[in-house]
Enzyme design. Structure first.
Site, short mmCIF file in Angstrom:
data_model
loop_
_atom_site.label_atom_id
_atom_site.label_comp_id
_atom_site.label_asym_id
_atom_site.label_seq_id
_atom_site.Cartn_x
_atom_site.Cartn_y
_atom_site.Cartn_z
N ALA A 190 4.15 26.05 134.21
CA ALA A 190 3.80 27.15 133.31
C ALA A 190 4.97 28.08 133.06
O ALA A 190 5.14 28.59 131.94
CB ALA A 190 2.62 27.93 133.89
N CYS A 306 20.62 25.32 144.06
CA CYS A 306 19.71 24.97 145.14
C CYS A 306 18.87 26.19 145.48
O CYS A 306 19.01 27.26 144.88
CB CYS A 306 20.47 24.46 146.35
#
Length: 361
Positions: A190, A306
């Site tokens: 979303a 990361c």
């Protein structure tokens, strides 16, 4: 985002649209546990199922909708719980896929090849499909999150079906922007399309393809359902996407300007989603570029980030044949509903300034 800044990192996350904010607030006002049998719970259940239907309708999906905590959870669910005995993955998948593949244990994993444009080499898929026993799960991103390169999912799906396998498409970057591909399992996030963080979905063509786990979501996901998030997710999908045509023009303008300024465009000749572009500035590391863009009020990204936010070498560009130096000079620019031509002009202006200083030095 502060008003004076230019945000060009929508592929990482995009600001929540007004319709989704309002829907989330309504969900909080009528919040109750949708699994509770009392009147309040039944009301919440009705609202949740309405949101689920709207999500499916907005995406043009006629299969099952399993609500998740985001695309990473949907990826893990598809890979770990699909009724497949082996995995076949492309080398340019999201880190969430590669981390699971690296910890596959005894499960066989076949790794495919991409060409210099980042497109899947079909002969490598043929070999992988023919080269193992048991049902394969083929995992391919619809659009790459670093380069924007679009894969030919229709051609891939035909080969996978002929081999009796399952196709899982990571559509985190394309859902709500491009039509869904013909896949058995699809991950959607979303917060990549104007919805809130913390919710996504795994779209499932046939629930028989997954092992159930018990709990909610028809027994396929434990945990209390996120009603406000689901309502906001549906509202974000239903919001008009008229800005996509503008994004196509802006990316074309940016490509042209960077090429004229002596830069290099990642996968320039490949079909790409209009919201993502990768650009190399020869002689200047991506890290140095990020600092200078940030100081100039522009938010972009580089390589793969990361969980700690530090930069590492891009496995995507490496798989496409880029050497470490060139790959380390690429930044990603990604557009959203609020991106304007003035934003692109300002980015190009700063890009040219950074490049000129580097050449002078």
């Amino acid at each position: 985002m502060a008003n004076h800044r230019i945000y060009l990192d929508h592929a990482a996350t995009t600001p929540v649209v007004d319709a989704a904010r309002h829907a989330f607030a309504r969900g909080m006002e009528q919040w109750a546990n949708p699994s509770s049998p009392h009147l309040d719970g039944r009301g919440a259940r009705s609202a949740l199922e309405d949101a689920r239907r709207r999500i499916a309708s907005a995406l043009g999906w006629d299969g099952e909708v399993i609500l998740t905590g985001g695309a990473s959870e949907a990826i893990a669910m598809a890979m770990l719980r699909s009724r497949a005995s082996r995995w076949i993955i492309s080398p340019v998948e999201h880190d969430a896929v590669l981390r699971l593949a690296d910890r596959a244990g005894e499960r066989p994993v076949s790794r495919l090849a991409v060409d210099l444009a980042g497109r899947l080499v079909m002969s490598s898929l043929d070999r992988a499909l023919d080269g193992g026993s048991g049902k394969p799960l083929v995992i391919v991103q619809a659009a790459n999150n670093e380069s924007g390169v679009l894969q030919d999912i229709s051609a891939i799906a035909a080969k996978v079906r002929e081999a009796g396998g399952l196709l899982f498409a990571d559509c985190a970057q394309t859902a709500g922007k491009l039509p869904l591909p013909d896949a058995d399992l699809i991950a959607v996030s979303a917060h990549k399309l104007g919805g809130p963080p913390g919710i996504g979905t795994l779209l499932v063509r046939d629930l028989a393809a997954l092992e159930p786990s018990g709990g909610q979501e028809k027994g396929y996901r434990p945990g209390t359902e996120n009603l406000p998030g689901a309502m906001a997710f549906a509202a974000a999908l239903e919001a008009p996407k008229v800005w996509l045509d503008r994004a196509r023009d802006l990316r074309h303008q940016l490509d042209k300007s960077i090429r004229a300024a002596g830069g290099e465009i990642v996968a320039a000749e490949a079909p790409r989603i209009p919201t993502i572009g990768g650009y190399r500035m020869p002689g200047v590391s991506a890290n140095a570029q990020l600092i200078q863009f940030d100081l100039s009020g522009i938010s972009v990204s580089a390589g793969s980030a990361c969980s700690s936010g530090t930069l590492k070498a891009s496995h995507v560009l490496t798989a496409m044949g880029w050497d470490d130096v060139a790959a380390g000079e690429v930044v990603r620019v990604s557009f959203g509903p609020g991106t304007s031509r003035a934003h692109v002009y300002r980015f190009v202006e700063i890009w040219q300034s950074i490049h000129a200083k580097a050449r002078a030095a």
